[in-house]
Design an enzyme around this catalytic site. Structure first.
Site, PDB file in Angstrom:
ATOM      1  N   ASP A 298      36.845  35.233  41.030  1.00 11.85           N
ATOM      2  CA  ASP A 298      35.780  35.643  40.128  1.00 11.85           C
ATOM      3  C   ASP A 298      34.961  36.773  40.766  1.00 11.85           C
ATOM      4  O   ASP A 298      34.613  36.697  41.947  1.00 11.85           O
ATOM      5  CB  ASP A 298      34.887  34.415  39.889  1.00 11.85           C
ATOM      6  CG  ASP A 298      33.894  34.596  38.774  1.00 11.85           C
ATOM      7  OD1 ASP A 298      34.322  34.775  37.628  1.00 11.85           O
ATOM      8  OD2 ASP A 298      32.666  34.551  39.047  1.00 11.85           O
TER       9      ASP A 298
ATOM     10  N   GLU B 130      39.289  39.347  39.642  1.00 11.08           N
ATOM     11  CA  GLU B 130      38.574  39.921  38.503  1.00 11.08           C
ATOM     12  C   GLU B 130      37.798  41.126  39.047  1.00 11.08           C
ATOM     13  O   GLU B 130      36.775  40.966  39.700  1.00 11.08           O
ATOM     14  CB  GLU B 130      37.595  38.911  37.898  1.00 11.08           C
ATOM     15  CG  GLU B 130      36.873  39.488  36.692  1.00 11.08           C
ATOM     16  CD  GLU B 130      35.565  38.786  36.358  1.00 11.08           C
ATOM     17  OE1 GLU B 130      35.165  38.815  35.193  1.00 11.08           O
ATOM     18  OE2 GLU B 130      34.918  38.216  37.261  1.00 11.08           O
TER      19      GLU B 130
HETATM   20  C1  GLC Z   1      33.116  36.217  35.619  1.00 11.91           C
HETATM   21  C2  GLC Z   1      33.581  35.125  34.691  1.00 11.91           C
HETATM   22  C3  GLC Z   1      32.473  34.830  33.728  1.00 11.91           C
HETATM   23  C4  GLC Z   1      31.268  34.364  34.506  1.00 11.91           C
HETATM   24  C5  GLC Z   1      30.875  35.385  35.563  1.00 11.91           C
HETATM   25  C6  GLC Z   1      29.910  34.810  36.545  1.00 11.91           C
HETATM   26  O1  GLC Z   1      32.878  37.400  34.957  1.00 11.91           O
HETATM   27  O2  GLC Z   1      34.763  35.513  34.049  1.00 11.91           O
HETATM   28  O3  GLC Z   1      32.851  33.861  32.779  1.00 11.91           O
HETATM   29  O4  GLC Z   1      30.212  34.153  33.635  1.00 11.91           O
HETATM   30  O5  GLC Z   1      31.984  35.805  36.309  1.00 11.91           O
HETATM   31  O6  GLC Z   1      30.547  33.907  37.396  1.00 11.91           O
END
Ligand code: GLC
Length: 532
Positions: A220, A275
Site C-alpha cells: 500500500d 501501489e
Molecule cells: C491505498 C489504498 C486505499 C487506502 C489508502 C490508505 O491507496 O488502496 O484504499 O485508503 O491507501 O491506506
C-alpha cells in the site's frame, strides 16, 4: 517453455475486498471463511492468484487500511486459524495468495503510536513524524496547534464524506504539544521510515506472513515511504493536491530495495506489487529499481486506469507503458479496484463496452489484476448519503458480491449486508445467473483467461500496434511461432478490421453481434489467431 519466468509474470490476479466477498457468520460483513468457501469460483474463472485487501486488526476508520496489529486477523473477518485454512485451501487448488501490507502508516490505535504519543521522551516517539508549531519567524501565527501554525502546506488524502477540499496532513497532539504527519486520515499516522527500528519491525511483519505461507504482498502507498526530510512547503501548483498523490522521493528507493532483500531471503521468496499512485508512467517505472538493486517486482500503473474509453488515449497510454518500462520491467494492467468507480460504470454503463474492455485488459502485455465482480459485469451500487461510510467516498465499488438471486444473495442470514447490493443483483448480476448463461460476461472472462493460458504470445509475447482506423486500437502479440491479433473498437460505429489481421480467425469475440464482412461492431473487441 522458458522455465525461469517467475509465476507472477504469467499470472492473472483476482482482488478480493474481504468485507464484500461473502459473509458466513451473519454480521453482514464478508469474512475469510467466505473467501475459502468460494475459491472454486476463482479457480473456474481461471485466475492464478488472489490479492486480499486488509483483514488485519483495525478500528476500521479506513476499513482496514488503518492497521492496529499487523500480525493478527480482525475478529470481524475471523482469526489466524481461518487464515491458515484459507491459504492451505488456496494452495491446494493451485492459487497463490498475496495479501495487502500497509507500511506507510499505522492506525492511531496501534500500540506503537500510543507509546509514541505518550511523551516526547518515549523510545517510540521517533517512529512517527512530529513537528513543532510553525514559529512567528517562520511565518506562523495564532495560538498553539491552530491552523496558522501548521508545520507546512501539505494536505491529506480524503476530503471527508460530502467534503470537497482536502484537510491538512497534520494533526495536533495536545498531550505533547506537537503535530504529527498523516498522508491519509488523522487515524493513520505516518511511520518514519528513516528510522531503522521501524524498518526492522515492519520487515518482521513480512516474515510473519511469509512463514504462514503467503506468496507475496501488495504494498500500500509504496511511493509514500520516503519523505522530504526538510518537510518543505510544496510549490503553489502542487499544494492543492493531497501530498500522497505526488510524493515521489529518492529516499523511498533504498527502503524498497531493502524490503526486496527481505522477500528474496525467505524460502521460498515472496514477491511484491506496489501501489505507486503517481501521475505518470515514467515515475512509476523507477520503483522497479535496477538489475543490481531491484525494488518492486510489479507496480500498479494508474494512468491507463484513468484513461477514458477512447482509442487514441488508450494507444498513447499503452505505448507509453511499453516505452517507459522497456523489456525488463514487467507491466501490470488494472481497470477496477476498491478505490475507483468500477470501469463499467465509468465507461458509461453498457455491457458491450465492459465486455470489450475485458478483451483489452486480458490481452495486453503484462500481468492483469481483476477486481472481484468485474467478471459479473457489476456496476457501482447506488449508495444513499446516509449509508455512505467511507471517508474517501468509495462505497459504490465496494458493494457486496451477489452469489445468487435470492434475498440474501448467498450471504449468511442475519444482519443485512454492510452496503446495498449492486444493480440487477436479483436479475443477471449474480454468480449463479452468470454461471447459467453461456453467452454472459462471466463465460467471456473464462474464455479469455483460458485463451491466455494456452497462448505464449498472450502471456509473454511482444506487443506491437497495428495501423488501424480512428476509433480502433489494434495490436499483434508475438512469441516464438505463436501469434495473436487483438482489435478493440472504442467507437460507436462499425469499423473495418485492420488489413494485417483481416483474414484471421476469431478466437474470442467480446459478444456475438455480427458487424458484416471485414467489420467489427461498435464497442466490440476481437481476439484473433492466424488462419494457418
Ligand atoms: C491505498 C489504498 C486505499 C487506502 C489508502 C490508505 O491507496 O488502496 O484504499 O485508503 O491507501 O491506506
Amino acid at each position: 517453455m522458458n522455465l525461469d519466468v517467475p509465476w507472477w509474470r504469467d499470472a492473472v490476479f483476482y482482488q478480493i475486498y474481504p468485507r464484500s466477498f461473502c459473509d458466513t457468520d451473519g454480521d453482514g460483513i464478508g469474512d475469510l471463511e467466505g473467501i475459502r468457501r468460494h475459491l472454486d469460483h476463482i479457480v473456474r474463472l481461471g485466475a492464478d492468484a488472489l490479492w486480499i485487501s486488509p483483514f488485519f486488526r483495525s478500528p476500521m476508520a479506513d476499513f482496514g487500511y488503518d492497521v492496529s496489529d499487523f500480525c493478527d486477523v480482525d475478529p470481524l473477518f475471523g482469526d489466524l486459524d481461518d487464515f491458515d485454512r484459507l491459504i492451505e485451501a488456496a494452495h491446494t487448488q493451485g492459487l497463490r495468495v498475496v495479501i495487502d501490507w500497509v507500511p506507510n502508516h499505522t492506525s492511531s490505535a496501534h500500540r506503537w503510536f500510543s507509546e509514541a504519543r505518550s511523551s516526547r521522551d518515549s523510545p517510540r516517539r521517533d517512529w512517527y513524524i512530529w513537528r513543532d508549531d510553525r514559529s512567528d519567524a517562520q511565518g506562523g501565527s495564532g495560538p498553539p496547534g491552530s491552523p496558522g501554525r501548521l508545520p507546512n502546506n501539505w494536505l491529506a488524502a480524503f476530503p471527508g464524506v460530502g467534503g470537497d477540499t482536502f484537510p491538512p496532513a497534520w494533526t495536533w497532539d495536545p498531550g505533547t504539544d506537537q503535530w504529527y504527519l498523516h498522508f491519509f486520515l488523522p487515524e493513520q499516522p505516518d511511520l518514519r521510515w528513516g528510522n531503522p527500528e521501524v524498518r526492522s519491525a515492519m520487515a518482521d511483519t513480512l516474515r510473519f506472513w511469509m512463514d504462514r505461507g503467503v506468496d507475496g504482498f501488495r504494498v500500500d502507498v509504496a511511493h509514500g515511504l520516503g519523505k522530504d526530510p526538510a518537510l518543505a512547503d510544496l510549490p503553489p501548483e502542487l499544494a492543492p493536491l493531497p501530498v500522497a498523490s505526488i510524493n515521489d522521493r529518492s529516499e523511498t528507493h533504498p527502503y524498497l530495495a531493502e524490503l526486496r532483500g527481505v522477500l528474496d531471503a525467505h524460502q521460498p521468496p515472496a514477491m511484491m506489487v506496489g501501489e505507486v499512485f503517481l501521475p505518470t508512467t515514467p515515475q512509476v517505472a523507477r520503483y522497479y529499481g535496477s538489475a543490481d538493486r531491484p525494488e518492486l517486482q510489479l507496480s500498479f500503473n494508474f494512468p491507463p486506469l484513468f484513461a477514458p474509453w477512447d482509442a487514441a488515449v488508450w494507444r498513447q497510454r499503452v505505448e507509453e507503458t511499453e516505452t517507459s518500462l522497456g523489456p525488463e520491467r514487467w507491466p501490470t494492467w488494472v481497470l477496477s479496484n476498491h478505490d475507483q468507480v468500477r470501469h463499467r460504470t465509468r465507461y458509461g454503463g453498457s455491457e458491450e463496452r465492459a465486455r470489450a474492455a475485458a478483451v483489452l485488459l486480458l490481452t495486453l502485455r503484462g500481468t492483469p489484476f481483476l477486481f472481484a465482480g468485474e467478471e459479473l459485469g457489476l456496476e457501482d451500487a447506488v449508495v444513499a448519503p446516509q449509508q455512505r461510510g467511507d471517508p474517501g467516498g468509495r462505497d459504490g465499488c465496494r458493494a457486496p458480491l451477489p452469489w445468487d438471486a435470492s434475498a440474501d444473495h448467498g450471504w449468511a442470514k442475519g444482519s443485512p449486508a454492510w452496503l446495498p447490493w449492486p444493480p440487477e443483483a436479483s436479475g443477471a448480476r449474480n454468480v449463479a445467473a452468470q454461471e447459467a448463461d453461456s453467452d454472459g460476461i462471466l463465460h467471456l472472462y473464462r474464455r479469455l483467461l483460458a485463451a491466455r493460458r494456452a497462448s505464449p504470445a498472450l502471456r509473454r509475447g511482444t506487443w506491437s500496434p497495428l495501423d488501424a482506423h480512428d476509433g480502433l486500437l489494434a495490436c499483434l502479440r508475438h512469441h516464438g511461432d505463436d501469434r495473436r491479433g487483438v482489435v478493440v473498437n472504442f467507437s460507436t460505429s462499425p469499423q473495418p478490421i485492420p488489413a494485417t489481421v483481416a483474414g484471421w480467425n476469431v478466437e474470442v469475440a467480446s459478444d456475438a453481434r455480427p458487424a458484416g464482412p471485414g467489420l467489427i461492431a461498435a464497442d466490440q473487441a476481437l481476439l484473433l489467431h492466424p488462419a494457418h
